[in-house]
Design a protein around this motif. Structure first.
Motif, PDB file in Angstrom:
ATOM      1  N   LYS A   1      34.461  34.459  40.642  1.00  0.00           N
ATOM      2  CA  LYS A   1      34.724  35.749  41.077  1.00  0.00           C
ATOM      3  C   LYS A   1      33.577  36.558  40.711  1.00  0.00           C
ATOM      4  CE  LYS A   1      39.787  35.484  40.574  1.00  0.00           C
ATOM      5  NZ  LYS A   1      40.113  35.645  42.108  1.00  0.00           N
TER       6      LYS A   1
ATOM      7  N   VAL B   1      31.315  38.454  46.529  1.00  0.00           N
ATOM      8  CA  VAL B   1      31.594  39.652  47.377  1.00  0.00           C
ATOM      9  C   VAL B   1      30.492  39.899  48.427  1.00  0.00           C
ATOM     10  CG1 VAL B   1      32.026  42.202  47.461  1.00  0.00           C
ATOM     11  CG2 VAL B   1      32.959  40.583  45.742  1.00  0.00           C
ATOM     12  N   ARG B   2      29.088  39.804  47.991  1.00  0.00           N
ATOM     13  CA  ARG B   2      28.050  39.986  49.091  1.00  0.00           C
ATOM     14  C   ARG B   2      28.508  39.020  50.204  1.00  0.00           C
ATOM     15  NH1 ARG B   2      23.061  37.900  49.709  1.00  0.00           N
ATOM     16  NH2 ARG B   2      23.209  36.712  47.805  1.00  0.00           N
TER      17      ARG B   2
ATOM     18  N   SER C   1      31.987  47.766  50.273  1.00  0.00           N
ATOM     19  CA  SER C   1      30.852  46.806  51.175  1.00  0.00           C
ATOM     20  C   SER C   1      31.394  46.717  52.650  1.00  0.00           C
ATOM     21  CB  SER C   1      30.568  45.888  50.676  1.00  0.00           C
ATOM     22  OG  SER C   1      29.768  45.797  49.543  1.00  0.00           O
TER      23      SER C   1
ATOM     24  N   GLN D   1      31.266  37.547  51.101  1.00  0.00           N
ATOM     25  CA  GLN D   1      32.790  37.631  51.654  1.00  0.00           C
ATOM     26  C   GLN D   1      32.715  38.882  52.570  1.00  0.00           C
ATOM     27  OE1 GLN D   1      35.032  37.852  48.244  1.00  0.00           O
ATOM     28  NE2 GLN D   1      34.642  35.718  47.842  1.00  0.00           N
ATOM     29  N   ALA D   2      32.086  39.946  52.079  1.00  0.00           N
ATOM     30  CA  ALA D   2      32.109  41.325  52.714  1.00  0.00           C
ATOM     31  C   ALA D   2      31.830  41.100  54.380  1.00  0.00           C
ATOM     32  CB  ALA D   2      31.181  42.332  52.233  1.00  0.00           C
TER      33      ALA D   2
ATOM     34  N   SER E   1      32.854  47.256  44.997  1.00  0.00           N
ATOM     35  CA  SER E   1      32.013  46.617  45.550  1.00  0.00           C
ATOM     36  C   SER E   1      32.372  46.105  46.629  1.00  0.00           C
ATOM     37  CB  SER E   1      31.214  45.498  44.707  1.00  0.00           C
ATOM     38  OG  SER E   1      31.928  44.517  44.223  1.00  0.00           O
ATOM     39  N   ALA E   2      33.518  45.368  46.594  1.00  0.00           N
ATOM     40  CA  ALA E   2      34.235  44.591  47.881  1.00  0.00           C
ATOM     41  C   ALA E   2      34.910  45.722  49.103  1.00  0.00           C
ATOM     42  CB  ALA E   2      35.412  43.973  47.412  1.00  0.00           C
TER      43      ALA E   2
ATOM     44  N   LEU F   1      39.475  40.021  50.049  1.00  0.00           N
ATOM     45  CA  LEU F   1      38.157  39.612  49.200  1.00  0.00           C
ATOM     46  C   LEU F   1      37.967  39.994  47.841  1.00  0.00           C
ATOM     47  CD1 LEU F   1      34.942  41.564  50.590  1.00  0.00           C
ATOM     48  CD2 LEU F   1      37.432  42.489  51.069  1.00  0.00           C
ATOM     49  N   GLY F   2      36.937  39.580  47.324  1.00  0.00           N
ATOM     50  CA  GLY F   2      36.608  40.127  45.785  1.00  0.00           C
ATOM     51  C   GLY F   2      37.729  39.174  44.854  1.00  0.00           C
TER      52      GLY F   2
ATOM     53  N   ALA G   1      41.474  44.902  48.479  1.00  0.00           N
ATOM     54  CA  ALA G   1      40.199  44.788  47.472  1.00  0.00           C
ATOM     55  C   ALA G   1      40.329  45.554  46.090  1.00  0.00           C
ATOM     56  CB  ALA G   1      38.831  45.154  48.323  1.00  0.00           C
TER      57      ALA G   1
END
Length: 409
Positions: free
Chosen positions: A317, A322-323, A29, A325-326, A25-26, A307-308, A115
């Motif tokens: 975590k 992540v949403r 994104s 941080q991205a 995801s990280a 990130l992540g 990531a």
């Protein structure tokens, strides 16, 4: 979206402008956001051909979602124009800006986004690697075991069920106890709860780091008659004997407990090659990557961001982290690419969807200072709600696939 070119013919020669290690995801994104901003020459290193939506694995283990709904082909989520190299990263040299990959390949980069996610250390508890998947032991932390969790729960009518939480940082910190509540609610509905002893082993001094939510969870555990062992950790498993050892970190005493069901969460850490590498934070026993807590930039290597789950940040975590941080990583990368000082800041926001029953959930959202930061401020965040459960089960997956991974949210 299709990856271009295909991973089999992706070139490695020359310097790549942005290298992203990790196609979870990280990584996806950030790559999507950079592409939307017009950045070209982005290379993503990811060995797996499957992309998993891991937050739903708790509901798979609780019998509320099929495993197939949590996976998609990796190539289908890689943004158009991003080069996918299907190899494993083995080492990084930030001085020469070089990544060593499996198969003897190397690539150089101008900017690096780390990531790769987190590593499950099944061998970190003696006997766990041999027992998981057998001997009435399961774990929602791996897709091959999550469906087995539900099989064990629905077939249990009496005995002792133990749910454990490791002492290391871990992805989705609420998941080890969420499955305990789902199991207990199922047994209550089946009218066998009184015949089942439930033990929840937690290494921390409270059920949750934010006191207000911890108090609610204490009442949830009490409602189901769960024995909560705080400041304790599973330190050994004997699958053949169906016994585990629980160590009390407050006084060092050890207790052997027989089980009829064990949901075990393994210790977790950064991947081994990162632990042993120059980007690891010396202050992290698990070898997570060093990062400024606000800019997410490496303190010693200005061209590296992280990130992540692999980032050594003082927050939980989660995918929700992540949403947030991205956009910070993508925005700050764009800043330095254009000769500016990083201007985007991450405040530590994270979210733990705490499922407390088959149709109830708490949504715990907070920042670095443990201040509640609710997305829905008009709703009491300390109340279990059916709408929050429905949001997790049916609302969040499409937001993830069509919003977060595409760089839109």
């Amino acid at each position: 979206m299709a990856a271009t070119p295909s991973p089999s013919d992706a070139p490695l020669s020359g310097r790549h402008r942005v290298a992203v290690v990790g196609g979870g995801s990280a990584g996806i994104s950030v790559a999507a956001r950079l592409r939307r901003a017009g950045v070209t020459d982005i290379t993503l290193i990811e060995p797996s051909d499957t992309h998993w939506y891991q937050p739903l694995w708790t509901l798979v283990g609780g019998g509320q979602a099929p495993l197939r709904s949590t996976r998609r082909p990796e190539g289908s989520v890689i943004p158009d124009g991003v080069r996918w190299i299907r190899r494993r990263a083995l080492a990084v040299d930030p001085e020469t800006r070089t990544l060593t990959l499996s198969g003897g390949a190397e690539l150089t980069y101008e900017y690096l986004v780390m990531a790769p996610g987190i590593q499950l250390d099944w061998g970190g508890v003696p006997g766990l690697a041999e027992a998981v998947g057998h001997d009435r032991v399961s774990s929602n932390y791996a897709p091959e075991y999550a469906p087995r969790t539900w099989e064990l729960i629905k077939d249990m009518r009496s005995g002792t069920a133990v749910f454990t939480h490791p002492a290391t940082p871990l992805k989705c910190g609420g998941a080890p106890q969420k499955i305990a509540y789902l199991a207990a609610d199922h047994w209550r509905r089946r009218k066998v709860l009184d015949d089942i002893r439930i033990i929840l082993v937690i290494p921390d001094p409270a059920l949750f780091k934010v006191p207000a939510w911890s108090q609610v969870l204490e009442k949830v555990a009490e409602r189901y008659g769960i024995e909560v062992r705080l400041r304790c950790e599973m330190t050994a498993v004997d699958g053949a004997a169906r016994e585990l050892t629980v160590t009390d970190h407050a006084d060092g005493t050890k207790e052997t407990i027989g089980y009829d069901l064990l949901h075990a969460v393994p210790p977790q850490s950064a991947p081994d090659w990162i632990k042993a590498g120059p980007l690891a934070d010396p202050a992290s026993p698990q070898g997570f990557v060093a990062a400024d807590r606000h800019t997410l930039r490496h303190p010693s290597h200005a061209e590296v961001f992280t990130l992540g789950d692999v980032a050594n940040l003082p927050t939980s975590k989660t995918g929700a982290a992540v949403r947030k941080q991205a956009p910070v990583v993508a925005g700050n990368l764009l800043d330095i690419m254009n000769g500016r000082t990083p201007s985007h800041r991450y405040d530590g926001y994270t979210s733990c969807p705490l499922v407390t029953a088959r149709d109830r959930m708490l949504l715990a959202e907070f920042d670095y200072d443990l201040n509640p930061t609710p997305t829905f401020p008009l709703l009491d965040p300390f109340k279990e709600r059916r709408t929050m459960w429905a949001f997790k089960r049916y609302g969040l997956p499409p937001i993830y696939w069509h919003g977060m991974l595409t760089g839109r949210l």
